[in-house]
Enzyme design. Structure first.
Site, mmCIF file in Angstrom:
data_model
loop_
_atom_site.group_PDB
_atom_site.id
_atom_site.type_symbol
_atom_site.label_atom_id
_atom_site.label_comp_id
_atom_site.label_asym_id
_atom_site.label_seq_id
_atom_site.Cartn_x
_atom_site.Cartn_y
_atom_site.Cartn_z
ATOM 1 N N LYS A 1 -71.737 6.419 12.706
ATOM 2 C CA LYS A 1 -72.776 7.400 12.999
ATOM 3 C C LYS A 1 -72.965 7.419 14.513
ATOM 4 O O LYS A 1 -73.117 6.370 15.140
ATOM 5 C CB LYS A 1 -74.075 7.018 12.280
ATOM 6 C CG LYS A 1 -75.154 8.064 12.390
ATOM 7 C CD LYS A 1 -76.356 7.669 11.548
ATOM 8 C CE LYS A 1 -77.474 8.663 11.721
ATOM 9 N NZ LYS A 1 -78.684 8.216 11.024
ATOM 10 N N HIS B 1 -75.401 9.129 16.239
ATOM 11 C CA HIS B 1 -76.760 9.394 16.704
ATOM 12 C C HIS B 1 -77.737 8.551 15.884
ATOM 13 O O HIS B 1 -77.365 7.966 14.871
ATOM 14 C CB HIS B 1 -77.091 10.883 16.566
ATOM 15 C CG HIS B 1 -77.041 11.368 15.138
ATOM 16 N ND1 HIS B 1 -75.843 11.639 14.503
ATOM 17 C CD2 HIS B 1 -78.015 11.586 14.236
ATOM 18 C CE1 HIS B 1 -76.092 12.028 13.257
ATOM 19 N NE2 HIS B 1 -77.405 12.009 13.069
#
Length: 183
Positions: A59, A61
């Site tokens: 991921k 963010h």
């Protein structure tokens, strides 16, 4: 009910060494199973464990990275998942656990298919995924039920007129003879 079975199997296998362990759930089913098992352990047995998992892709963010949940550094970790076939997702889980500094204690799966696994080089092995896991990592992959258990169920419960139990057991044995690992 399934999470309760995992919790009971964990207590049977690891007993008082469970407190403070991390249950690691590989994506996707393993994540839910590890969380549900942690809840069962605490609610019914008052055993406090942590939960961690990985994402399939990092991921970029928010909570960044591949790993989610508890810090595994210097903690005993148990993999929780649904099945094992060739062991690929379990190998990935072990890499994540070790890279995070965790100590692998083993794993628990709901169903061991007891099929020949496929090695790292794509070759067919005589060992099952669970047996290969134990050979490769030196710790057991326990199961709640096995393919052999499934055959026993169909052989044990008497077939009624027109029932297909005997036919199903026979077909399962043919499948096992073709794809089953040497147990």
């Amino acid at each position: 009910k399934l999470a309760r079975r995992y919790a009971n199997k964990l207590v049977e296998v690891h007993g008082d060494r469970l407190e403070g362990c991390v249950l690691f759930g590989p994506p996707y089913k393993g994540i839910a199973l590890a969380n549900a098992t942690a809840i069962q352990l605490y609610d019914f047995l008052k055993i406090d464990v942590l939960v961690a998992s990985n994402r399939k892709e990092p991921k970029l963010h928010g909570e960044r990275g591949v790993l989610m949940g508890a810090d595994m550094a210097d903690k005993n970790v148990i993999i929780i998942d649904d099945v094992i076939t060739d062991g690929t997702s379990k190998r990935e889980a072990v890499q994540h656990i070790r890279s995070a500094g965790g100590h692998l204690m083993g794993g628990i799966i709901a169903f061991d298919r007891q099929e020949k696994s496929i090695g790292k080089d794509g070759e067919m092995l005589e060992l099952s995924g669970a047996q290969e896991f134990q050979r490769e990592y030196g710790c057991p992959m326990h199961s709640i039920a096995t393919f052999a258990d499934l055959i026993t169920v169909f052989e044990t419960y008497p077939a009624e007129e027109g029932d297909l139990h005997a036919d199903i057991a026979w077909k399962l044995k043919i499948y096992r003879d073709k794809y089953g690992a040497k147990l």
